[in-house]
Each structure stands twice: as C-alpha cells, then as structure tokens.
Design a protein around this motif. Sequence first.
Motif, mmCIF file in Angstrom:
data_model
loop_
_atom_site.group_PDB
_atom_site.id
_atom_site.type_symbol
_atom_site.label_atom_id
_atom_site.label_comp_id
_atom_site.label_asym_id
_atom_site.label_seq_id
_atom_site.Cartn_x
_atom_site.Cartn_y
_atom_site.Cartn_z
ATOM 1 N N UNK A 115 0.835 -1.201 0.000
ATOM 2 C CA UNK A 115 0.000 0.000 0.000
ATOM 3 C C UNK A 115 0.870 1.252 0.000
ATOM 4 N N UNK A 116 1.923 1.238 0.802
ATOM 5 C CA UNK A 116 2.844 2.371 0.844
ATOM 6 C C UNK A 116 3.554 2.554 -0.494
ATOM 7 N N UNK A 117 3.922 1.451 -1.119
ATOM 8 C CA UNK A 117 4.610 1.525 -2.403
ATOM 9 C C UNK A 117 3.708 2.087 -3.503
ATOM 10 N N UNK A 118 2.400 1.887 -3.357
ATOM 11 C CA UNK A 118 1.467 2.363 -4.382
ATOM 12 C C UNK A 118 1.308 3.875 -4.352
ATOM 13 N N UNK A 119 1.763 4.514 -3.260
ATOM 14 C CA UNK A 119 1.687 5.970 -3.168
ATOM 15 C C UNK A 119 2.739 6.606 -4.069
ATOM 16 N N UNK A 120 2.476 7.819 -4.519
ATOM 17 C CA UNK A 120 3.500 8.594 -5.214
ATOM 18 C C UNK A 120 4.361 9.241 -4.139
ATOM 19 N N UNK A 121 5.401 8.549 -3.719
ATOM 20 C CA UNK A 121 6.142 9.047 -2.565
ATOM 21 C C UNK A 121 7.406 9.829 -2.954
ATOM 22 N N UNK A 122 7.419 10.385 -4.170
ATOM 23 C CA UNK A 122 8.516 11.268 -4.568
ATOM 24 C C UNK A 122 8.630 12.431 -3.593
ATOM 25 N N UNK A 123 7.480 13.046 -3.259
ATOM 26 C CA UNK A 123 7.499 14.174 -2.329
ATOM 27 C C UNK A 123 7.895 13.738 -0.925
ATOM 28 N N UNK A 124 7.545 12.504 -0.574
ATOM 29 C CA UNK A 124 7.912 11.984 0.739
ATOM 30 C C UNK A 124 9.436 11.968 0.895
ATOM 31 N N UNK A 125 10.113 11.503 -0.145
ATOM 32 C CA UNK A 125 11.573 11.458 -0.096
ATOM 33 C C UNK A 125 12.165 12.863 -0.177
#
Length: 217
Positions: A115-125
């Motif tokens: 579920x976490x991987x499915x997020x667009x986590x570019x901004x998270x990083x």
Amino acid sequence: MNYFGERGSSMPKVSKEFLLARREEIIDACAKLYATMDFKEITLKEIGSITSFNRTAIYNYFNNKEEIFLALMQREYECWSAELDEMVQEHESMTRDQLAQELAHSLERHERLLKLLSMNYFNMEENSRYENLVTFKKAYGESIRAVRHCLDKFCPEMKEKDKEEFLYVFFPFMYGIYPYAVVTEKQRKAMEGAGVDFVYHSIYELSYRCLKKLLVR
C-alpha cells in the motif's frame, strides 16, 4: 540537532532505548491511522492524538509527516527482509515454483508495504532529511539483498544476468500490486460505468503469476 533530531540542549538527557520507544510509538500511531485513512487525511495532529505525548513533541523526532511515513516504509522493508532471511534459514531447498509461492505469500503478509509503495512518494523522499533518506535506502537495499539471497540458495543454476533481470522486473512490479488487488466500491462502480471489465485477483494471485513467469520458464 542531536541524536534522533532532538532540538536544543535544554531537553533532559534520556536513554537511547527511551528515544527509540518514543520514535516507534509515533510510527505505530501513523500505521494505525493509515489502516483507515489515506495519506492526505493524516496530519501530525491526528498522529499526536493517539500517542502518549503531545503533538509538539513529535518534532523532536520527525520534521513532518513525510518523514514519519518514510520511517514506516523503512520498518516494513526491514520486516519483510527479516522474514525472507528466516525463510532461507528454514528451508534447505525449494523448487522454483515453491519459491514463487513463498515469495507471493510473503507479499500477501505485507500488504501495508504494498500500500505504501502504491503511493506517489517522490514528495515523501524530497521532504525528508538526507540522513533519514539514507537510512531508508539502506533498508530498501537490504530487501533487494534478501530476495537475491533467495535466488542464490534456491536457484543455484540461475545465471547472474537472469538474477539481475529478475530483480529489475520484480521490484518495480511490486509498486503496482496494491491498486490492482484492493479496489474500493467507488472504483468498481466507476469501472462498470466506463465499461471496463474487472476481475478481482488477490495479492497472492497477482504476485504468484508474475513470479512464476520470472522463475519457471
């Protein structure tokens, strides 16, 4: 900025174990909220409301909620890697089909990671401090090592280039599993309205089919 990001020198000295416990409590709170809420809905205020200390104290450990989510994803990777290492220790040998099944089941047990991987986590990083990002990348790297270890032990005849190809296909594939396996009622209705045929497949089914194609040729 001191160990774990504590601000200032007026903060009373506490043990490393205490700091780790506080940090884990924040991550646990985030995980609990993430089970029923999405990323945008979760705020530091919401996270602080289910910890044993006030919201302001969270800033002693994390700069923002992106760092908390990054830490949660790091922990999920670490748990998955540990499980794969245990699998390698417990089995002397496996057929490629058995390995495909075991890896698929391992992903099924780690739905939160998917579920976490499915997020667009570019901004998270991008919104996390460099040192936190390095620590996260180490956990990610360990997961690659753990999967590679599975291939080395259970597929000894597999060529090096085939192992590399497996890793370059399997890890990007993981990013798309959750949206295909977990569909809301609103999404179902929208697909029906759009005339898109949808056949439900579980995390295990999707993972096993991909892994079998990669391993059993």
